[in-house]
Design an enzyme around this catalytic site. Structure first.
Site, short mmCIF file in Angstrom:
data_model
loop_
_atom_site.label_atom_id
_atom_site.label_comp_id
_atom_site.label_asym_id
_atom_site.label_seq_id
_atom_site.Cartn_x
_atom_site.Cartn_y
_atom_site.Cartn_z
CE1 TYR B 450 102.27 34.40 37.74
CE2 TYR B 450 103.65 36.28 37.23
CZ TYR B 450 103.42 34.93 37.20
OH TYR B 450 104.35 34.12 36.63
CD GLU B 451 97.36 36.24 34.58
OE1 GLU B 451 96.14 36.38 34.43
OE2 GLU B 451 98.21 36.92 33.97
N GLY B 452 95.19 36.74 39.47
CA GLY B 452 94.21 36.47 40.51
C GLY B 452 94.90 35.75 41.65
#
Lengths: 602, 602
Positions: B450-452
């Protein structure tokens, strides 16, 4: 229904590991190429159509424990019944007891498929086969007559009872005890933990092989004996009769392999009404020689745990590739040079970083398979030469010994890495259990631990295996690698890129590290050698895997195999340079920093 | 109650990342060493005494969904209440709205402790802080007055609503839409997935930040706007009033972070009786400039996900070390040279291979922390120079930009590896859920996603960050590394072993790889550059981590830090040689093999 990679399996078995060559030499009188292909096709069919759909059921329901009984997931009894009815349990068993004696290599190949479909299911029979081997080699005629046919067919299942709370990797510490009885039987007492398939409802009887000490046994591993302890004592017709004093106390709540019951077993707790406490057991092999018998089971089991790794890695790759071909995200210039402008999305497989991940997964899997099958063929060759050519038999047995820890550890480390990469390819979906990618990692994570942790495999490789025959066993293998690299150098085409150079550098690293370790051992610097055991095993696996992929690329002459072998050689194999340095120079720094850890341990 | 490593955290923050130097320069008028130490001690106390015991409860019970409502695990409301009452949510928030403005670096340091204790708990506030930053920087005065104080204190929590089923890494594909209303507000419609803490019962209101498109917006990422959508519309006193048309449709069943509700959110489904459908939202920043606002949240969030990685790695190391000091198995010659004869067992920490594993865990964790804190200090420095020295502010901001993807990806990859090694050190116990080691891996596994995803971080690093200011940003950092290595060369003592040589080789590898990538990009060979993105990021992290550990070893002059830095340099850093080769030469083989994968994708 994802299907196991039958073509890759057959190719690796026949061309890389050399089953075809062995068949041509006449070492497998019962095998021929058509039969091999037919067996593999049938196994793939059963695995994908019958077994794979049950894996998710098994994971969700898990094995359930209630008051000493273990209930397996819905449909698993039928699955096991049909699987044994198909003769799959008997594939490598001795013909005298109904087995098909098709050899370890073919057994390993079909095992990959079962593990591709449902590793927690395949795990039970793995232990039965180990029991068959131990009994076949070390059991008395009476024990063989009573138990072997049923274990070979799979009518009954077997277990391995080694671990106790204080005795895991260190069997010298085990305390379970056995007493002699006048009738030649024994009574076994003690607690065993982490007993895979120790209790279940798949079969009418369960045959436990149990390590325990006799009262007058010497201390340490030289005082351990092996006993056969059936759950039900066979009656005069050989059917399950009186209940024995062995019970399942509980099962573990685990990260993965939920359907595989991991049992705490109690022997001799007086659980049979009206009987004196003591589980009735029968000696396998000689008194105090139990460890040798157990190693018969364990060596095979180690290779087969390696096959778990290969099968799980296969399955993770299949799922990730399918997802990456389907999932549209971003605009890849590779597929459509004007994608950036047109705004059309691309399947993520077209992005270089996803491609790198998938190719890493695939090439690690293929390399692991090549190592494991090469180990399996060595076992078969050693058996085939048997007494007719003791020198060759010894050389092949030592080859098998050398490759077993690598097959176990490299494949299972690869399985964890590949399963983790499989999650990553799925993005957020990979973290959601319904997708199935996470299940593979949860199941894979036990494989570097059981049947000897991968750390123990490294120690085994360094301390016992590379020094076999004064180093000649390893040297002979490396000389074979030289031949493949020489062939590569002759046949070199632009498509191979720098494959040859990378593999030659790796093999030089492997030789240098091996020489260094042998020197250390010669001078009694055991800790220095063992400090490098794990990086050495990885160095060994990367080099062997790379060379064998090259052998396949040269043999098959398919563009795909060449491209994959080159990817592996140019992208993964270069790590050997750092690994060699760690083996050869890392011990001093490890030793210096080790004190930091010991500070709180005294 | 395992306690976070306060000493290591304080040392890394002050000496390696340079908080002390920044304080001496007067860049943090509100900070002084005693305060820093006091804050860290208090955080460690709360983390170990209050938070850590709730983590296992959270994992077992999980967040429970029923008819749109999410019930958090027992005790979590009280934990959150006390945590916010202690002012912890406000540590870096703007003073104007009740925040303590103690800076990102200190916030990162305490964040490590929350993640050490319970990463699924710490995850919620991470998103609130992101919302604070986005509002503070881009929100209208009215929005700030209404929401900021409550978000800063933690009375309300915030969320980030980006992902949709067809739009994950690729936000250009998002379809949620917003309509203008005459009163200046908007109505938001659409489905968002994977919304962390999208619904729960910890706070009376939840403030969603939502990306959506206006009807006349341009296609792609230039047509995305950011809206604030509260669960309850504040009444005239600012208290939660009327329910808004946003509901939680379901939560995911995940591998880990069970207590963190991962929600599918529906906006504008007409769920409020008597109202027209449409979630009432307020524009944050300008129309069609939502992505810039979102990146304000996201950059901070990326660093803080890196802190999740560090905290989880810490926790895994602590547990593994404690187990290895306690568990007796085998006879290690290191502790007692005559152990082999005496038969006395040793704690497994005394075995070289276990020591290697633990030291790998510890040094990877410490290196990750050094990278993350260095990134945090750069953010603080950029803010401190602000308008007074725009050149310095720009240089530090670019330093922060450069380090953010490394801090996010290197730390989270390390967390997965370290958590996996932690399981391995525990042997069979590691696979049993009750031990807690497996939980850390299950929780860690989301952090590279997550978050890229970490693949996206690699792409960001290569395609956007190393080219900042024509490559000067990276060059300036590498020049600082030179200084540390020069100091190392001057101060070299035998205890450093080959640390200097290994790090110099790594820095040369990093420079060569950077130059190669910049050349590729200059010539438009984007795919070639991106093929090496992931190995390049690892190469960057290993080198930066190694140099910063050396900086610490030189500054602290503690034998332990020297030994650990040397272990890292001699055992892990040498991998840079292979990584550089992969970056510089691997693209051709990847490209060749890529076709194999694309075959089925057309």
């Amino acid at each position: 229904m994802p299907r196991p990679p039958v073509k890759d399996i057959a190719f690796t078995l026949r061309q890389i590991a050399g089953l075809d060559a062995a068949m041509e030499e006449g070492l497998f009188p019962d095998l021929e190429p058509d039969l091999v292909e037919a067996v593999l096709e049938e196994a793939a069919k059963f695995a994908s159509e019958r077994m794979e759909p049950m894996d998710v059921v098994g994971d969700r329901q898990g094995a359930r424990f209630d008051d000493g009984a273990v209930t397996m997931p819905e449909g698993w009894r039928e699955l096991y019944r049909d699987w044994t009815a198909g003769g799959w349990n008997a594939i490598a068993g001795p013909a005298e007891f109904g087995g098909q004696e098709l050899g370890t290599a073919l057994a390993a190949a079909v095992s990959e498929m079962w593990n591709h479909a449902s590793m927690p299911f395949a795990l039970g029979p793995l232990l039965t086969i180990g029991a068959v081997e131990a009994l076949d080699k070390h059991g008395s005629d009476e024990l063989k007559q009573t138990y072997l046919a049923k274990l070979v067919s799979g009518e009954w299942m077997g277990t391995m009872n080694l671990t106790e709370p204080q005795a895991g990797s260190d069997l010298a510490a085990l305390r379970s005890r056995a007493e002699r009885r006048d009738d030649g039987s024994y009574r076994v007492f003690g607690q065993k933990i982490y007993i895979t398939y120790g209790e279940h409802d798949l079969t009418d009887n369960i045959v436990h092989l149990v390590l325990a000490r006799l009262p007058d046994a010497p201390a340490g591993v030289k005082g351990i004996s092996l006993f056969l302890v059936p759950k039900f004592l066979p009656d005069e017709e050989g059917n399950p009769g009186k209940r024995n004093d062995v019970v399942c106390h509980s099962i573990e709540h685990k990260l993965g392999i939920h359907a595989s019951p991991t049992c705490t077993m109690l022997f001799g707790e007086g659980t049979v009404d009206g009987e004196e406490p003591g589980a009735i057991g029968y000696l396998v092999g000689e008194e105090n020689r139990g460890l040798a018998c157990m190693f018969t089971m364990m060596n095979n089991a180690r290779l087969m745990v390696g096959m778990e790794g290969v099968g799980l890695a296969d399955a993770a790759y299949d799922r990730a590739l399918a997802y990456a071909r389907d999932r549209q995200q971003g605009r890849a210039t590779r597929l459509a040079p004007d994608a950036e402008k047109s705004g059309a999305m691309s399947p993520i497989v077209a992005h270089p970083d996803i491609a790198r991940t998938l190719l890493t997964m695939k090439s690690l899997t293929d390399a692991s398979r090549a190592i494991a099958f090469s180990c399996a063929i060595a076992i078969d060759r050693a058996r085939a030469y048997g007494k007719s050519d003791p020198d060759k038999a010894k050389a092949w047995q030592e080859r098998a010994n050398l490759l077993t820890p690598v097959a176990k550890a490299f494949s299972t480390d690869a399985a964890c890495d590949v399963a983790s990469m499989g999650i990553q390819v799925h993005g957020g979906m990979g973290f959601v259990e319904e997708t199935g990618a996470a299940r593979l990692l949860r199941n894979a994570r036990i494989t570097p631990i059981y049947e000897g942790t991968n750390g123990i495999q490294g120690i085994d490789l360094v301390a016992r295996k590379i020094g076999q025959s004064g180093g000649e066993t390893a040297a002979a293998l490396f000389a074979e690698f030289d031949e493949t690299l020489a062939e590569l150098s002759r046949r070199n085409t632009p498509e191979f890129g720098e494959t040859g150079r990378c593999l030659e550098a790796a093999l030089a690293d492997l030789r240098a590290a091996t020489d260094y370790l042998l020197e250390c051992l010669k001078h009694g610097e055991t800790d220095t050698a063992l400090a490098g055991a794990t990086p050495y095993l990885k160095l060994f696996g990367l080099t062997a895997g790379g060379v064998w992929l090259a052998k396949g690329a040269l043999a098959g002459d398919h563009a795909e195999r060449v491209a994959l072998c080159r990817f592996f050689a140019e992208n993964l194999v270069p790590e050997t340079a750092g690994l060699k340095q760690t083996v050869v120079r890392g011990a001093a720094s490890l030793s210096a920093a080790h004190d930091l850890l010991l500070a709180g341990a005294a």
